[in-house]
Scaffold this active site. Structure first.
Site, PDB file in Angstrom:
ATOM      1  N   HIS A 115      -7.370  -4.847  10.235  1.00 13.90           N
ATOM      2  CA  HIS A 115      -7.115  -4.663   8.804  1.00 13.90           C
ATOM      3  C   HIS A 115      -5.820  -5.335   8.377  1.00 13.90           C
ATOM      4  O   HIS A 115      -4.901  -5.520   9.177  1.00 13.90           O
ATOM      5  CB  HIS A 115      -7.140  -3.176   8.406  1.00 13.90           C
ATOM      6  CG  HIS A 115      -5.970  -2.350   8.838  1.00 13.90           C
ATOM      7  ND1 HIS A 115      -6.106  -1.090   9.375  1.00 13.90           N
ATOM      8  CD2 HIS A 115      -4.626  -2.553   8.794  1.00 13.90           C
ATOM      9  CE1 HIS A 115      -4.919  -0.573   9.628  1.00 13.90           C
ATOM     10  NE2 HIS A 115      -4.006  -1.452   9.278  1.00 13.90           N
ATOM     11  N   ASP A 133       0.813  -1.208   0.000  1.00 17.08           N
ATOM     12  CA  ASP A 133       0.000   0.000   0.000  1.00 17.08           C
ATOM     13  C   ASP A 133       0.848   1.261   0.000  1.00 17.08           C
ATOM     14  O   ASP A 133       2.071   1.221   0.164  1.00 17.08           O
ATOM     15  CB  ASP A 133      -0.947   0.008   1.210  1.00 17.08           C
ATOM     16  CG  ASP A 133      -0.296  -0.489   2.499  1.00 17.08           C
ATOM     17  OD1 ASP A 133       0.906  -0.244   2.693  1.00 17.08           O
ATOM     18  OD2 ASP A 133      -0.989  -1.123   3.299  1.00 17.08           O
ATOM     19  N   ASN A 161      -7.650  -2.762  14.283  1.00 14.79           N
ATOM     20  CA  ASN A 161      -9.042  -3.074  13.938  1.00 14.79           C
ATOM     21  C   ASN A 161      -9.157  -4.304  13.044  1.00 14.79           C
ATOM     22  O   ASN A 161     -10.212  -4.580  12.499  1.00 14.79           O
ATOM     23  CB  ASN A 161      -9.720  -1.870  13.270  1.00 14.79           C
ATOM     24  CG  ASN A 161      -9.069  -1.476  11.952  1.00 14.79           C
ATOM     25  OD1 ASN A 161      -8.139  -2.139  11.477  1.00 14.79           O
ATOM     26  ND2 ASN A 161      -9.538  -0.403  11.349  1.00 14.79           N
ATOM     27  N   GLU A 213      -9.851  -2.122   5.318  1.00 16.43           N
ATOM     28  CA  GLU A 213     -10.471  -1.809   6.586  1.00 16.43           C
ATOM     29  C   GLU A 213     -11.699  -2.689   6.833  1.00 16.43           C
ATOM     30  O   GLU A 213     -12.184  -3.377   5.917  1.00 16.43           O
ATOM     31  CB  GLU A 213     -10.878  -0.335   6.603  1.00 16.43           C
ATOM     32  CG  GLU A 213      -9.718   0.650   6.388  1.00 16.43           C
ATOM     33  CD  GLU A 213      -8.843   0.861   7.621  1.00 16.43           C
ATOM     34  OE1 GLU A 213      -8.799  -0.041   8.490  1.00 16.43           O
ATOM     35  OE2 GLU A 213      -8.190   1.905   7.710  1.00 16.43           O
TER      36      GLU A 213
END
Length: 242
Positions: A138, A67, A136, A143
């Site tokens: 990811h 990313d 979280n 996400e």
């Protein structure tokens, strides 16, 4: 799925680096999928040290990063291109023309994302994908709620991700979008290593390994892959058995 427990953060990171080194020795033209972040820094330090000791070479390898932030030029030290250059690429013998990072400044992000997917295919696919996990759940910047079949694309970052990453931007809000490999892209990799360290990752690791397989925790998608190893230190892995 294999779960590997280690007593310390450094021990877990060095074991991951040693696995990468082992794969490089077995296949010098290895295609690596790489991740950035504090968790990965000791992995790259160990790889650089082993290269400098003459134990491994990256000369035949290629790499694709997961990313990049949208809007950051590669010259920005907070960009993932600059991070990879300073932590690994500039310190080993890899051909930098075969190190690929998503373009956060692409004029046509959708077209670039399709091209990134094509480049991975043209390279023969990713042999070994290195992942971290967000608080979280990811993976990459996929996400909660991400489609398990998604490919490389631009995404909006979750508020919890922005908060966690604000430290790298002097406490300011980071870019709110990123281009990321999709979960479907990640699952195409032949082997996946997930490195998670520290107590802040404990809940995410527990959810990923023992909770329901659901887009609510993107990392649960990895349970659909036949060759995944989790590499955990004592704090991150405290709630899961080997």
């Amino acid at each position: 799925m294999r779960i590997n427990h280690f007593p310390t953060t450094v021990a877990a990171a060095h074991a991951v680096a040693d696995r990468i080194a082992e794969r490089l020795k077995a296949k010098p033209n290895l295609v690596l999928g790489l991740a950035t972040g504090v968790t990965m820094e000791p992995v790259y330090e160990r790889l650089v040290a082993r290269h400098r000791a003459g134990e491994i070479s990256f000369a035949g390898a290629s790499s694709f990063n997961l990313d990049e932030y949208v809007g950051l030029p590669p010259s920005d030290p907070r960009s993932y291109r600059a991070t990879m250059d300073s932590q690994l690429f500039d310190l080993v013998d890899i051909d930098k023309t075969r190190t690929f990072v998503p373009d956060g400044l692409a004029a046509d992000p959708d077209a670039f994302a399709r091209r990134y997917e094509a480049m991975i295919r043209e390279a023969g696919g990713i042999d070994l994908q290195l992942l971290g996990i967000g608080r979280n759940g990811h993976i990459g910047f996929n996400e909660p709620g991400a489609d398990f079949a998604a490919r490389t694309r631009v995404v909006d970052l979750d508020a919890s991700t922005l908060e966690a990453n604000s430290a790298f931007f002097g406490g300011a809000t980071p870019p709110t979008q990123a281009m990321t490999m999709g979960i479907g892209t990640i699952l195409d990799s032949r082997e996946i290593i997930v490195l998670a360290t520290g107590a802040v990752k404990r809940d995410a690791v527990r959810a990923a390994l023992t909770g329901p397989v659901s887009p609510d925790c993107p990392a649960t998608a990895l349970r659909n892959h036949p060759n995944v190893g989790w590499w955990l230190d004592a704090e991150s892995g405290a709630d899961v058995a080997a």
